[in-house]
Enzyme design. Structure first.
Site, PDB file in Angstrom:
ATOM      1  N   LYS A 185       0.816  -1.211   0.000  1.00  0.00           N
ATOM      2  CA  LYS A 185       0.000   0.000   0.000  1.00  0.00           C
ATOM      3  C   LYS A 185       0.850   1.262   0.000  1.00  0.00           C
ATOM      4  O   LYS A 185       0.440   2.293  -0.534  1.00  0.00           O
ATOM      5  CB  LYS A 185      -0.923  -0.004   1.224  1.00  0.00           C
ATOM      6  CG  LYS A 185      -1.955  -1.130   1.212  1.00  0.00           C
ATOM      7  CD  LYS A 185      -2.768  -1.155   2.494  1.00  0.00           C
ATOM      8  CE  LYS A 185      -3.784  -2.299   2.478  1.00  0.00           C
ATOM      9  NZ  LYS A 185      -4.543  -2.379   3.753  1.00  0.00           N
ATOM     10  N   VAL A 205       5.203   2.762   0.342  1.00  0.00           N
ATOM     11  CA  VAL A 205       6.642   2.649   0.603  1.00  0.00           C
ATOM     12  C   VAL A 205       7.130   4.037   1.007  1.00  0.00           C
ATOM     13  O   VAL A 205       6.865   5.008   0.296  1.00  0.00           O
ATOM     14  CB  VAL A 205       7.411   2.169  -0.651  1.00  0.00           C
ATOM     15  CG1 VAL A 205       8.906   2.106  -0.358  1.00  0.00           C
ATOM     16  CG2 VAL A 205       6.902   0.812  -1.103  1.00  0.00           C
ATOM     17  N   SER A 218       1.919   6.861 -13.281  1.00  0.00           N
ATOM     18  CA  SER A 218       2.129   7.831 -12.211  1.00  0.00           C
ATOM     19  C   SER A 218       3.021   8.968 -12.689  1.00  0.00           C
ATOM     20  O   SER A 218       3.948   8.755 -13.478  1.00  0.00           O
ATOM     21  CB  SER A 218       2.778   7.132 -11.008  1.00  0.00           C
ATOM     22  OG  SER A 218       3.228   8.088 -10.072  1.00  0.00           O
ATOM     23  N   ASP A 275       0.501  -1.050 -53.314  1.00  0.00           N
ATOM     24  CA  ASP A 275      -0.830  -0.493 -53.080  1.00  0.00           C
ATOM     25  C   ASP A 275      -1.673  -1.345 -52.128  1.00  0.00           C
ATOM     26  O   ASP A 275      -2.467  -0.818 -51.346  1.00  0.00           O
ATOM     27  CB  ASP A 275      -1.573  -0.260 -54.395  1.00  0.00           C
ATOM     28  CG  ASP A 275      -1.604  -1.500 -55.289  1.00  0.00           C
ATOM     29  OD1 ASP A 275      -1.113  -2.575 -54.868  1.00  0.00           O
ATOM     30  OD2 ASP A 275      -2.106  -1.402 -56.424  1.00  0.00           O
TER      31      ASP A 275
END
EC number: 3.2.1.183
Length: 753
Positions: free
Chosen positions: A311, A313, A332, A548
């Site tokens: 959750k 650090v 982030s 093409d």
């Protein structure tokens, strides 16, 4: 000490405003040196989450070291106080800061409504706190919804606001919130020269803008040499080595929650396949985060041997982890901002950080819509080492910010003033440049006509030029050069900026060298022709050349029904039969540039002769030439025309007459079309069995006449496992021109998957 530039980097303004902006910079220094507060400045720092604390903490430490100038009040709110997000207020206490006020402002739910209700709850609770603390100035960071509540409360209560990291550009709702806070704030600390210019463009007072750099860089640039192995072992295990693990941090995109959850799922799948130890941090509290956590748990990430899901650090440790990682992946802002200080490879997924300034260590995967695309990015980036970037700071932001705070004159009127820069009377050249339409010059060499078009980035044909295709090489190359020169000159008048030239031609082409190796019989004197050199020398532009059929596939990939698909096949049904194959998002050329000659798939061992020298090819049955051959036979036998039909004497009988006769009930014409459609259908069945694409696109003037017969053949002849593959008619009007243009336009975004 210079307070508005980084050492060794001078602000440089181009054009007529240069002296004006230099004067502004001098005046700002004079104001800061002249002003000084006679009493201590009471500063309230409000922090809402782990991310903004990493930027605010260095400023808080700086304020704390100068008690003779400042009094510090700390207000903690938002996700800091939620157990699911790590109770990160504890790290503030561990840093020995006294928390004056804790405000529980988050309404749980992690959806759009919960974000709005959280802002409302903060607005209800903050007035009492601010009345009690009575700060002289409030420091607010960034672009979170909590920060908007803080800035709104302070502005309405006549408290000066210092906004950190204003003027930056990114994606999602954060942009709008950041700029809204800018308009409420009285003082601005920005991190890059571009951000400073954005603030000036937003009419903010130049004297109140400080280009300081990012405060977190003050800690980042002194961090890498510290002991890190114990930190890596603590979070990832004893067997993990530096540069051999990944840090993943991905947040929901509030303006497209459903897609961001799908992208997170694809990211986890790619990381599982990549099979490297990975530290996954839980997402922030934005709308959609609860669904992202469910995805993690559904895939068993918390119990997977290769993953460590956490959750939170602590920032000091997080710095060491990203500094020595083999790669960081996610969306982030930390990835595109802070991680550049170490040169760690970064994979930026989606649009959440679109517009951010980045170093060369960042690889953007804007359309992260497949696992393979993300996995390929991991293979490209993992383990690399890039030059360290100082775009966002030089490690001296805090001293500049403290000096800026000391210069604030509390006697000045609180009312904001806006500064409008001088505007030249005649700015048409600048405006024209801004409004230029980025475009490509597209050339289509057909058997009958030579076409040149100006094509915009969005696939719009701005202008098209058509001439008959000459029969000789010399006449043809001269006409191409003439038409391209005229189109390029016209592009200037149309305000189109030509980025390059793309050429679509029949035959076998070496796209690496820009050479037509062998042409079809429809285009004479067109073998071993170097198209790139004369055009590039004449126009001074880059030139791309391809077959093409391949161009039609590239057109579908960029502008048509193949957009976003990993595997699909395009079949052109025109004078001849051609095609292009897209496999894993890439065009297949083959070892000798002969891939996707789909018109020469043999569907009958004793079929009619083909122009390639073989017989029984799809082209011998279903091409415009084949239908013209059959129409002439019927006409010569007086079996073509039915009631309501006529062919003028001076008009050659062709495929369209055969189609008209079939529509009017001519049974022989209907039988010929059914045979042609069946041959094409058998070719498609072979393609399905060989390539197993997710889509087959029929292109060209005959596609709509064949589509139903082709689908019937697939139902009757194809394996059951491929019968669900969709076959559609292209909705592109000029696939050859659009495909030629796409070669040019794709080059301009070559760093984007």
């Amino acid at each position: 000490m210079e307070i508005n530039v980084y050492p060794g980097r001078e602000l440089c303004f181009q054009g007529p405003h240069e002296l004006y902006f230099k004067d502004l910079s001098k005046r700002k220094k004079q104001v800061m040196e002249k002003n000084g507060n006679k009493r201590k400045l009471r500063v309230c720092v409000a922090t809402c989450n782990r991310a903004d604390y990493s930027k605010l903490a260095p400023i808080m430490f700086g304020i704390k070291t100068e008690p003779e100038f400042f009094e510090l009040d700390v207000v903690v709110l938002g996700s800091h106080l939620i157990d699911d997000y790590g109770n990160t207020y504890r790290m503030i206490e561990q840093d020995d800061f006294d928390i004056n006020t804790r405000l529980h402002t988050i309404v749980r739910g992690e959806d759009e409504a919960a974000m709005v209700e959280s802002v409302g709850l903060a607005l209800v609770k903050l007035p009492d706190v601010l009345n009690r603390l009575k700060p002289d100035i409030m420091i607010v960071h960034g672009d979170r919804f909590d920060a908007l509540a803080l800035a709104t409360s302070a502005a309405l209560m006549n408290i000066r606001i210092l906004h950190i990291e204003g003027g930056e550009v990114s994606g999602t709702i954060d942009d709008s919130i950041r700029h809204a806070i800018t308009k409420l704030a009285h003082y601005h600390v920005c991190c890059t020269r571009s951000a400073e210019q954005h603030l000036i463009s937003m009419c903010e007072d130049h004297d109140r803008i400080l280009l300081a750099g990012c405060p977190s860089y003050d800690k980042l640039l002194s961090a890498k040499n510290k002991d890190y192995m114990s930190i890596i072992r603590m979070w990832l295990g004893d067997d993990v080595k530096p540069k051999d693990y990944i840090v993943a941090l991905q947040h929901p995109v509030t303006t497209d929650i459903k897609h961001s959850i799908k992208m997170f799922e694809l990211t986890l799948d790619a990381l599982i396949s990549f099979n490297k130890r990975t530290l996954v941090l839980f997402p922030n509290i934005d709308a959609g985060s609860k669904e992202m956590v469910r995805v993690m748990r559904k895939k068993g990430i918390e119990h997977h041997p290769n993953f460590r899901a956490v959750k939170h650090v602590p920032f000091d440790q997080f710095i060491q982890l990203v500094a020595h990682a083999g790669c960081m992946i996610g969306n982030s802002s930390c990835g595109v901002r802070e991680v550049g200080a170490f040169g760690t490879p970064v994979i930026n997924l989606g649009t959440r950080q679109i517009g951010r300034e980045t170093g060369e260590n960042v690889l953007h995967v804007r359309d992260a819509d497949t696992q393979d695309k993300i996995l390929q990015a991991l293979h490209l980036q993992f383990g690399k080492q890039y030059p360290c970037s100082k775009i966002y700071g030089d490690g001296n932001a805090v001293p500049r910010i403290l000096k800026f705070l000391k210069s604030i004159d509390l006697q000045e009127p609180l009312q904001k003033k806006f500064c409008f820069p001088p505007v030249k009377e005649n700015i048409s050249q600048d405006i024209d440049h801004i409004l230029e339409t980025l475009s490509a010059l597209a050339v289509d060499l057909g058997g009958t006509n030579l076409r040149v078009a100006i094509v915009s980035m969005k696939g719009e044909i701005v202008k098209k030029y058509t001439q008959f295709n000459p029969k000789t090489y010399e006449e043809r190359i001269n006409l191409i050069l003439q038409m391209c020169v005229e189109a390029a000159a016209e592009a200037v008048k149309l305000n189109c900026r030509i980025l390059g030239v793309g050429i679509s031609t029949g035959g076998r082409v070496n796209p690496r060298e820009g050479i037509v190796l062998h042409s079809t019989k429809l285009i004479q004197e067109w073998n071993s022709v170097d198209l790139r050199t004369p055009l590039s020398d004449t126009l001074h532009l880059p030139v791309w050349v391809d077959n093409d059929g391949n161009c039609a596939a590239m057109a579908e990939r960029k502008f048509g029904q193949g957009k976003g698909l990993e595997n699909f096949v395009t079949l052109i049904t025109g004078t001849g039969i051609g095609g292009g194959i897209i496999h894993q998002h890439e065009l297949i050329h083959g070892s000798s540039f002969c891939a996707a000659e789909l018109g020469h798939l043999v569907v009958s061992l004793d079929g009619p002769d083909c122009s390639c020298g073989s017989h029984g090819c799809i082209e011998a049955y279903a091409s415009g030439m084949a239908l013209q051959r059959e129409a002439k036979k019927l006409h010569d036998e007086d079996l073509l025309l039915v009631e309501g039909m006529s062919v003028p004497k001076d008009e050659a009988v062709g495929a369209l007459h055969l189609i008209q006769a079939a529509k009017l009930g001519n049974a022989k014409a209907q039988s010929i079309l059914r045979t042609a459609g069946t041959a094409l259908g058998l070719g498609v069945v072979n393609i399905l069995h060989t390539m197993n694409p997710s889509l087959v696109i029929l292109s060209g003037i005959l596609a709509s006449h064949y589509i139903h017969i082709v689908k019937d053949v697939i139902r009757q002849q194809a394996l059951s496992s491929v019968q669900d593959v969709d076959v559609v008619v292209s909705d592109l009007v000029d696939p050859a021109l659009l495909g030629a243009a796409s070669m040019v336009l794709d080059y301009t975004t070559r760093r984007i998957y």
